[in-house]
Write an enzyme that holds these catalytic residues in place. Structure first.
Site: not given
Length: 734
Positions: A73, A451
């Site tokens: 992404d 993350d």
């Protein structure tokens, strides 16, 4: 990971969505020559973390054994090198100005021409993001030609795990199709060199998904429409048999569970098209879904959903989810795999059928996961999960037992349908925020990331053996600081469910949470700093909150009213009593001479023109400060921030750090991402910023690299660079 629910831009006026017919060579020996490592003087590699991001697509080439491609992404695309057993990055040549192209919306291969590969690039569709582009290659991505589009693509927006929106027409290799989110369907008849908008039955919606997938079924092309409401009057699947006219597919499923076509795969043996659906495009937000197949020869639809969402788990939780990936076996008719998606209560799985979907087996139920190569997948000590956000699924056309599936953090693969391990070598997708290279100890690097929190890198060539820093585990690191005169002491901050700050007494190898934390830490954990000897902590919590100070290792905290709200605290590396902070709203340097109890405004008028800046203290020197103000340049103070002088050797400075001095030099080597001429690049100075040498090259640019850079204090010339989607890059002189 890196969930994005950004607003969509308005539809372009009219139907003119044609590409700017500009072919931009990106190959050695052409218009934009790429320097070899010998020419740049540096060799570049990843500090291995191991995946660490959302795999949005994986594509096996149907006619070449061992050839596959992978998309992410925000971190570019990769090609599988079967001999080396690793993925090769294909888009590292994209530079600072092309940061928006590191997100890969879709990819396509040509079954009849194995060396051809195409990428549709564009990360966001917002007004502040640039337009998309299409790259085309005749040598499997070794070199590229580029066509800039007049539309935007959204590789890091909702729906980024949907099927490939780019397709080589099965009737003509010169013809390509590209489905967009807000600008309808584009077509190229010259192998991607130019693009034109073509008629499509469904009208784009400003906040919609547009075309979610394109797939060939025989000589026909099918397109999924992501803005359907699940009714027969607003269908979600269209097709063309002649490459000119499109029609809604008759008899297609309706209802909430078949609202958005997520992915599709065609079984050429049985002539059946399998389609996975969700009530939303995913990867977030799905609570319902289904799987259907269409026998293309008769037009008959059959539902083959393995398990219908909506039940309850053993503990009474609602088992809501959608369906994501689908792949068919090229060797065995009626054999296929599909994945669930967004199934948090009972955990996502991959189902396999050998009878065309009449019966299914959950491959998760007997799966043995081996994450020893990427230990962070234990998530701070828990057993590894089979996966989440499974929308990319691949089935090797030359090996029926070789199945891969992408998750929010890795790509798992199996060769026997039972034993699974990350098949991720070469892929590094972390968004890196903080870097520390300790002056001593076992680790040469600590990294703080989005993350995956903080990692302690014992070796640069292997994923950290201890995985993510635990006790507590952070999803995203917001601060990382080492006591300059006591490097065994490290503090970190971040987003976590069991505390937002922690300290280490062994250089970041093990951690303990602060005994207490300010109430605001849970909702706005910001950057943290420790002073030179580790006796004081300063913690910032955004522009709406004051800063806080602790002099007892986090046992208690006191508000520092004079600390500029939202500023990043910086410690003097020599004097424990000195601390600094830069206020971007007023362009003022604040300093403390009482270990952070009070701050006073010193130098003023240092307007950055932007909320982003970087203040760095030179190692081993008290009061030697460097201030990067982006396109407003680089400034230096040698009196602790009382005055600053502009550095004339560069006109832009985005991030700056220090490393071991060159032989015979008395000042540390300085590393900078900035501009000395026309381009933004990576530079080193061995003479206190009087002159700079570019040390990266045109093949190694990695998009936006403005978060952090640091040299290694023990190895001259080694530099670590934080990227936004390509992990930690490190370079060494050759």
């Amino acid at each position: 990971m890196r969930a994005s629910s950004l607003s969509r831009r308005a539809v372009l006026a009219g139907t003119a969505a044609a590409a700017a017919a500009v072919s931009v060579p990106l190959t050695p020996g052409r218009a934009q020559a790429a320097a070899t490592p010998e020419q740049s003087g540096y060799r570049w590699r990843n500090a291995v973390q191991g995946g660490t991001g959302f795999i949005t697509g994986v594509l096996f080439h149907p006619s070449v054994e061992g050839l596959a491609y992978l998309r992410t992404d925000i971190g570019g695309a990769y090609r599988w090198d079967d001999r080396a057993d690793r993925w090769v990055p294909l888009t590292d040549h994209l530079g600072w100005d092309d940061w928006n192209l590191l997100g890969v919306e879709a990819m396509a291969v040509d079954p009849a021409h194995p060396n051809r590969v195409y990428l549709a690039l564009g990360t966001y569709t917002q007004s502040w993001a640039g337009n998309g582009a299409v790259l085309r290659s005749e040598d499997r991505g070794a070199t590229w030609q580029r066509t800039d589009l007049t539309v935007k693509l959204g590789a890091n927006e909702d729906g980024r795990g949907c099927g490939e929106r780019l397709l080589v027409d099965p009737r003509d290799s010169d013809t390509l199709w590209l489905g967009t989110r807000h600008d309808g369907l584009l077509k190229s008849t010259d192998r991607g060199a130019s693009w034109q908008a073509v008629s499509f039955p469904a009208a784009p919606v400003a906040t919609g998904q547009g075309i979610t997938l394109l797939v060939a079924a025989g000589r026909s092309v099918y397109a999924g429409w992501g803005d359907s409401d699940g009714t027969a009057d607003n269908p979600s699947l269209y097709r063309t048999s002649d490459g000119t006219t499109w029609e809604a597919v008759p008899g297609q499923p309706t209802g909430t569970a078949a609202k958005v076509p997520v992915r599709a795969a065609y079984d050429r043996h049985t002539r059946e098209l399998y389609v996975t659906y969700g009530d939303a495009p995913g990867p977030n937000g799905q609570s319902d879904g289904s799987v259907h197949k269409l026998r293309t020869t008769t037009g008959k639809w059959t539902e083959v959903t393995p398990v219908k969402p909506g039940g309850t788990t053993a503990d009474g939780s609602a088992d809501s989810f959608g369906y994501g990936g689908v792949a068919v076996d090229a060797r065995r008719p009626g054999t296929l795999v599909v994945s669930t998606n967004n199934r948090w209560a009972d955990i996502d799985t991959v189902f396999r059928s050998t009878d065309g979907g009449r019966t299914w087996t959950s491959l998760k139920d007997k799966a043995v996961l081996d994450v020893s190569e990427t230990p962070y997948l234990n998530w701070g000590g828990d057993k590894p999960k089979f996966g989440w956000w499974i929308q990319a699924v691949g089935l090797d056309p030359f090996d029926s037992r070789h199945v891969v599936y992408g998750t929010g953090a890795t790509l798992y693969g199996t060769r026997d349908l039972r034993h699974w391990a990350p098949q991720i070598r070469g892929v590094e997708e972390a968004s890196v925020r903080h870097l520390i290279s300790p002056p001593a100890g076992k680790a040469h690097l600590l990294s703080g990331c989005g993350d995956i929190g903080v990692m302690y890198h014992e070796r640069l060539t292997a994923s950290p053996a201890r995985g993510m820093a635990s006790n507590p585990v952070f999803s995203t690191a917001t601060g990382l600081s080492m006591a300059a005169a006591r490097p065994s002491y490290v503090a970190r901050s971040g987003w976590g469910d069991h505390g937002n700050g922690a300290f280490s007494h062994d250089g970041g190898r093990t951690w303990a949470p602060f005994a207490t934390q300010p109430d605001v830490a849970k909702s706005a954990p910001g950057p943290i700093a420790t002073n030179a000897d580790g006796s004081v902590l300063l913690w910032s919590f955004g522009t709406a909150n004051p800063g806080y100070r602790s002099a007892d290792n986090g046992d208690t905290w006191s508000e520092v009213g004079s600390f500029p709200k939202g500023a990043v605290p910086v410690a003097d590396p020599v004097d424990p009593a000195r601390c600094y902070a830069f206020d971007t709203t007023t362009g003022t340097l604040f300093a403390s001479t009482d270990s952070g109890r009070t701050f006073t405004a010193w130098a003023t008028g240092l307007n950055s023109g932007d909320s982003e800046f970087q203040l760095v203290a030179a190692p081993g020197r008290s009061g030697d400060l460097w201030l990067s103000l982006k396109w407003n340049g680089l400034y230096r103070s040698t009196d602790g921030g009382a005055t600053f002088t502009k550095v004339s050797s560069c006109w832009a400075s985005y991030t700056l750090g220090f490393g071991k001095a060159a032989e015979g030099a008395s000042y540390p080597a300085i590393y900078m991402v900035g501009s000395t001429e026309t381009i933004t690049a990576v530079y080193r100075s061995d003479d206190e910023a009087k002159t700079w040498t570019r040390i990266n090259d045109d093949r190694h640019q990695w998009g936006w690299i403005g978060a952090a850079i640091t040299g290694d204090p023990r190895v001259y010339g080694r530099v670590y660079i934080a990227t936004n989607g390509r992990g930690v890059q490190y370079g060494e002189p050759v």
